[in-house]
Design an enzyme around this catalytic site. Structure first.
Site, PDB file in Angstrom:
ATOM      1  N   GLU A  71      18.781 -16.719  38.785  1.00 30.54           N
ATOM      2  CA  GLU A  71      18.479 -17.507  39.972  1.00 30.54           C
ATOM      3  C   GLU A  71      19.486 -17.443  41.114  1.00 30.54           C
ATOM      4  O   GLU A  71      20.739 -16.766  40.940  1.00 30.54           O
ATOM      5  CB  GLU A  71      18.539 -19.063  39.303  1.00 30.54           C
ATOM      6  CG  GLU A  71      17.412 -19.219  38.425  1.00 30.54           C
ATOM      7  CD  GLU A  71      17.142 -20.600  38.079  1.00 30.54           C
ATOM      8  OE1 GLU A  71      17.899 -21.623  38.480  1.00 30.54           O
ATOM      9  OE2 GLU A  71      15.971 -20.817  37.622  1.00 30.54           O
ATOM     10  N   GLU A  82      10.730 -11.362  33.059  1.00 26.60           N
ATOM     11  CA  GLU A  82       9.872 -10.125  33.122  1.00 26.60           C
ATOM     12  C   GLU A  82      10.434  -9.171  33.753  1.00 26.60           C
ATOM     13  O   GLU A  82      10.293  -7.993  33.266  1.00 26.60           O
ATOM     14  CB  GLU A  82       8.498 -10.779  33.039  1.00 26.60           C
ATOM     15  CG  GLU A  82       7.975 -11.679  32.165  1.00 26.60           C
ATOM     16  CD  GLU A  82       8.374 -13.074  32.813  1.00 26.60           C
ATOM     17  OE1 GLU A  82       9.133 -13.415  33.598  1.00 26.60           O
ATOM     18  OE2 GLU A  82       7.621 -14.223  32.126  1.00 26.60           O
ATOM     19  N   CYS A 109       5.192 -11.563  38.405  1.00 22.92           N
ATOM     20  CA  CYS A 109       5.676 -10.634  37.361  1.00 22.92           C
ATOM     21  C   CYS A 109       4.307  -9.864  36.902  1.00 22.92           C
ATOM     22  O   CYS A 109       4.310  -8.702  36.433  1.00 22.92           O
ATOM     23  CB  CYS A 109       6.070 -11.467  36.366  1.00 22.92           C
ATOM     24  SG  CYS A 109       7.838 -11.894  36.716  1.00 22.92           S
TER      25      CYS A 109
END
Ligand code: THU
Length: 131
Positions: A44, A55, A89
């Site tokens: 983050e 992912e 993703c």
């Protein structure tokens, strides 16, 4: 490696998560066609939108190690719901994986469901559509 073992690898990967803003730690374990495992975890950022999901860190690590053929991925978090890949993703997986690529989505207890990428992203946009 069976599905449970790949999920355990994703829980190992989850320990590497840097999720200081959401506190939602995600782990991923990506298996190549020849059985190598690459870990991913969400990273983050204070500018929230540049956060990268587990992912994608798994996929990018594998790609930078020269991998091009992928069999499946396991995704875990501490949620009692199963953790499914976000739309971004799915699009990244769609760039590098075939429709029969398996996505193993688990909850905090390791209960899981399996879907193919084709099921999760039907009619996905690919390079061959750029004509
Ligand atoms: N996240 C993932 O890493 N993968 C997912 O499949 C869902 C969401 C991350 C992004 C963010 O760091 C946190 O989970 C909350 O959305």
């Amino acid at each position: 490696m069976n599905e449970k073992e790949l999920i355990n690898q994703a829980f190992e990967a989850q320990k590497k998560s840097i999720a200081k803003y959401s506190g939602f730690k995600v782990g991923a374990a990506l298996e190549t066609e020849d059985g190598k495992i690459y870990h991913g975890a969400n990273i983050e950022n204070a500018a929230y939108s540049v956060t990268v999901c587990a992912e994608r860190t798994a996929m990018f690590t594998a790609l930078l190690n020269g991998e091009r053929k992928f069999k499946r991925i396991a995704i875990v978090s501490d949620s009692s719901n199963i953790t499914a890949p976000c739309g971004a993703c799915r699009q990244v997986l769609n760039e590098f994986c075939e429709e029969d690529f398996e996505v193993i989505m688990a909850n905090k207890n390791g209960d899981f469901i399996v879907k193919t990428l084709g099921e999760l992203l039907p009619f996905g946009f690919k390079g061959e559509d750029l004509e």
